[in-house]
Design a protein around this motif. Structure first.
Motif, mmCIF file in Angstrom:
data_model
loop_
_atom_site.group_PDB
_atom_site.id
_atom_site.type_symbol
_atom_site.label_atom_id
_atom_site.label_comp_id
_atom_site.label_asym_id
_atom_site.label_seq_id
_atom_site.Cartn_x
_atom_site.Cartn_y
_atom_site.Cartn_z
ATOM 1 N N LEU A 107 0.941 -1.224 0.132
ATOM 2 C CA LEU A 107 -0.068 -0.186 0.001
ATOM 3 C C LEU A 107 0.932 1.115 0.067
ATOM 4 C CD1 LEU A 107 -2.939 1.035 -0.015
ATOM 5 C CD2 LEU A 107 -2.603 0.782 2.547
ATOM 6 N N LEU A 108 1.777 1.204 0.743
ATOM 7 C CA LEU A 108 2.858 2.337 0.725
ATOM 8 C C LEU A 108 3.663 2.808 -0.455
ATOM 9 C CD1 LEU A 108 4.228 4.418 2.792
ATOM 10 C CD2 LEU A 108 5.773 3.158 3.355
ATOM 11 N N ALA A 109 3.809 1.549 -1.183
ATOM 12 C CA ALA A 109 4.694 1.644 -2.354
ATOM 13 C C ALA A 109 3.536 1.914 -3.660
ATOM 14 C CB ALA A 109 5.326 0.229 -2.742
ATOM 15 N N LEU A 110 2.463 1.726 -3.539
ATOM 16 C CA LEU A 110 1.290 2.306 -4.501
ATOM 17 C C LEU A 110 0.952 3.776 -4.185
ATOM 18 C CD1 LEU A 110 -1.324 -0.721 -4.437
ATOM 19 C CD2 LEU A 110 0.184 -0.015 -6.310
ATOM 20 N N CYS A 111 0.979 3.916 -3.137
ATOM 21 C CA CYS A 111 0.950 5.560 -2.678
ATOM 22 C C CYS A 111 2.133 6.248 -3.185
ATOM 23 C CB CYS A 111 0.657 5.906 -1.154
ATOM 24 S SG CYS A 111 -1.093 5.174 -0.645
ATOM 25 N N ALA A 112 3.211 5.878 -2.856
ATOM 26 C CA ALA A 112 4.410 6.534 -3.293
ATOM 27 C C ALA A 112 4.632 6.656 -4.861
ATOM 28 C CB ALA A 112 5.664 5.823 -2.723
ATOM 29 N N ALA A 113 4.113 5.481 -5.633
ATOM 30 C CA ALA A 113 4.153 5.635 -6.956
ATOM 31 C C ALA A 113 3.257 6.364 -7.491
ATOM 32 C CB ALA A 113 3.915 4.204 -7.556
ATOM 33 N N PHE A 114 2.045 6.435 -6.832
ATOM 34 C CA PHE A 114 1.032 7.449 -7.244
ATOM 35 C C PHE A 114 1.349 8.886 -7.306
ATOM 36 C CE2 PHE A 114 -3.094 9.675 -6.537
ATOM 37 C CZ PHE A 114 -3.513 9.581 -7.847
ATOM 38 N N SER A 115 2.005 9.299 -5.877
ATOM 39 C CA SER A 115 2.251 10.739 -5.592
ATOM 40 C C SER A 115 3.230 11.126 -6.626
ATOM 41 C CB SER A 115 2.784 10.768 -4.331
ATOM 42 O OG SER A 115 3.842 10.234 -4.088
ATOM 43 N N ILE A 116 4.186 10.189 -7.271
ATOM 44 C CA ILE A 116 5.247 10.493 -8.099
ATOM 45 C C ILE A 116 4.665 10.798 -9.494
ATOM 46 C CG2 ILE A 116 7.273 9.671 -9.202
ATOM 47 C CD1 ILE A 116 8.112 8.519 -6.601
ATOM 48 N N ALA A 117 3.676 9.990 -9.683
ATOM 49 C CA ALA A 117 2.964 10.094 -11.134
ATOM 50 C C ALA A 117 2.258 11.356 -11.323
ATOM 51 C CB ALA A 117 2.121 8.727 -11.445
ATOM 52 N N LEU A 118 1.967 11.911 -10.181
ATOM 53 C CA LEU A 118 1.044 13.055 -10.246
ATOM 54 C C LEU A 118 1.840 14.131 -11.009
ATOM 55 C CD1 LEU A 118 -0.636 13.194 -6.762
ATOM 56 C CD2 LEU A 118 -1.763 12.649 -8.927
ATOM 57 N N PRO A 119 0.919 14.985 -12.011
ATOM 58 C CA PRO A 119 1.766 16.116 -12.478
ATOM 59 C C PRO A 119 1.817 17.299 -11.735
ATOM 60 C CG PRO A 119 -0.692 15.882 -12.970
ATOM 61 C CD PRO A 119 -0.451 14.780 -12.264
ATOM 62 N N ALA A 120 3.035 18.152 -12.141
ATOM 63 C CA ALA A 120 2.873 19.282 -11.435
ATOM 64 C C ALA A 120 1.691 20.085 -11.404
ATOM 65 C CB ALA A 120 4.149 20.207 -11.988
ATOM 66 N N HIS A 121 1.549 21.096 -10.373
ATOM 67 C CA HIS A 121 0.186 21.698 -10.279
ATOM 68 C C HIS A 121 0.343 23.033 -11.146
ATOM 69 C CE1 HIS A 121 2.203 24.801 -7.932
ATOM 70 N NE2 HIS A 121 2.831 24.137 -7.238
ATOM 71 N N ALA A 122 -0.610 23.618 -11.652
ATOM 72 C CA ALA A 122 -0.633 24.934 -12.568
ATOM 73 C C ALA A 122 -0.046 25.942 -11.777
ATOM 74 C CB ALA A 122 -1.896 25.022 -13.033
ATOM 75 N N VAL A 123 -0.065 26.968 -12.338
ATOM 76 C CA VAL A 123 0.247 28.281 -11.848
ATOM 77 C C VAL A 123 -0.732 28.502 -10.818
ATOM 78 C CG1 VAL A 123 0.120 30.896 -12.183
ATOM 79 C CG2 VAL A 123 1.167 29.249 -13.839
ATOM 80 N N THR A 124 -0.403 28.790 -9.518
ATOM 81 C CA THR A 124 -1.216 28.900 -8.508
ATOM 82 C C THR A 124 -2.020 30.191 -8.623
ATOM 83 O OG1 THR A 124 0.210 27.657 -7.022
ATOM 84 C CG2 THR A 124 -1.187 28.837 -6.010
ATOM 85 N N LEU A 125 -3.201 30.447 -8.544
ATOM 86 C CA LEU A 125 -4.129 31.182 -8.163
ATOM 87 C C LEU A 125 -4.083 31.636 -6.800
ATOM 88 C CD1 LEU A 125 -6.220 33.438 -8.945
ATOM 89 C CD2 LEU A 125 -7.832 31.782 -8.736
ATOM 90 N N GLU A 126 -3.220 32.798 -6.572
ATOM 91 C CA GLU A 126 -3.247 33.376 -4.946
ATOM 92 C C GLU A 126 -4.286 34.152 -4.335
ATOM 93 O OE1 GLU A 126 0.831 34.795 -2.630
ATOM 94 O OE2 GLU A 126 0.112 35.935 -4.458
ATOM 95 N N SER A 127 -4.799 34.901 -5.294
ATOM 96 C CA SER A 127 -5.976 35.606 -4.749
ATOM 97 C C SER A 127 -6.786 35.978 -5.999
ATOM 98 C CB SER A 127 -5.531 36.744 -3.870
ATOM 99 O OG SER A 127 -4.890 37.795 -4.633
ATOM 100 N N ALA A 128 -8.097 36.336 -5.598
ATOM 101 C CA ALA A 128 -8.796 36.832 -6.644
ATOM 102 C C ALA A 128 -9.523 38.014 -6.196
ATOM 103 C CB ALA A 128 -9.847 35.888 -7.357
ATOM 104 N N THR A 129 -9.833 39.054 -6.780
ATOM 105 C CA THR A 129 -10.836 40.347 -6.164
ATOM 106 C C THR A 129 -12.004 40.272 -7.344
ATOM 107 O OG1 THR A 129 -8.746 41.319 -5.406
ATOM 108 C CG2 THR A 129 -10.992 42.762 -5.841
ATOM 109 N N LEU A 130 -12.945 39.800 -6.976
ATOM 110 C CA LEU A 130 -14.019 39.553 -7.616
ATOM 111 C C LEU A 130 -15.137 40.578 -7.551
ATOM 112 C CD1 LEU A 130 -14.586 35.994 -7.075
ATOM 113 C CD2 LEU A 130 -13.481 37.023 -9.191
ATOM 114 N N ASN A 131 -15.305 41.382 -6.392
ATOM 115 C CA ASN A 131 -16.159 42.642 -6.333
ATOM 116 C C ASN A 131 -17.798 42.251 -6.422
ATOM 117 O OD1 ASN A 131 -14.028 44.452 -5.610
ATOM 118 N ND2 ASN A 131 -13.735 44.804 -7.738
ATOM 119 N N GLY A 132 -18.076 40.777 -5.976
ATOM 120 C CA GLY A 132 -19.440 40.415 -6.268
ATOM 121 C C GLY A 132 -19.656 39.724 -7.428
#
Length: 190
Positions: free
Chosen positions: A5-30
């Protein structure tokens, strides 16, 4: 069993793609935002305009974003009837950022699809920047990150403008105000 189970979790986490540019904040004004369609290589914004207040989105870059050299962007601007697009501004903390424009389409309140050559005078209901529906022949916008470093931020600002009434609409409004004035004068004369 735990080691498997630990090996599967490690393999899965390595296979995950890098995240996109991070949306840090949004000013939506409603206004409303759905960014759940974003992927590691794509910023996808689905914006519903409830008013013409400015919008601002602040993003932060990580090392994987810099290695990728840039990110694709597409957006849907919904409920724009009565608003005009005033400006899009992309800013960074000083380093120049490159933007390659992609497709720009709009749909009218009647459902007609317009290319950017035919926007003038049309009652637009939605704008489509890039290729949010994955259609053949359309291209997403591209933001390049040359000259930027991990931890740098960039901001996308959107300003809308209220639609200017047509001359015929002004005449109708003035006629309506005139009728209200005549009605009030009649009531006062009685």
């Amino acid at each position: 069993m735990n080691k498997v189970l630990l090996a599967l979790c490690a393999a899965f986490s390595i296979a995950l793609p890098a995240h996109a540019v991070t949306l840090e904040s949004a000013t939506l004004n409603g206004n409303l935002l759905d960014s759940s369609f974003s992927t590691p290589a794509l910023i996808a914004l689905d914006i519903s305009l409830l008013n013409n207040s400015p919008l601002s989105f602040s993003f932060v870059l990580d090392a994987d974003d810099i290695t990728a050299g840039g990110v694709d962007v597409n957006a849907i601007l919904r409920d724009v009837s009565g608003f005009g697009i005033g400006s899009f501004t992309l800013t960074t903390g000083g380093a120049p950022i490159s933007v390659v424009t992609g497709s720009l389409l709009a749909t009218t309140v009647n459902g007609d699809l317009l290319s950017s050559d035919y926007f003038a005078g049309a009652p637009v209901a939605e704008f489509y920047f890039g290729n949010p529906f994955l259609e053949d022949g359309l291209v997403d916008w591209r933001i390049g990150f040359s000259g930027l470093s991990a931890g740098d931020r960039f901001t996308l600002d959107l300003a809308t403008t209220p639609a200017v009434p047509e001359p015929s609409e002004w005449m109708l409004m003035l006629a309506g105000i005139g009728l209200i004035g005549v009605s009030a004068a009649r009531k006062l004369g009685r």
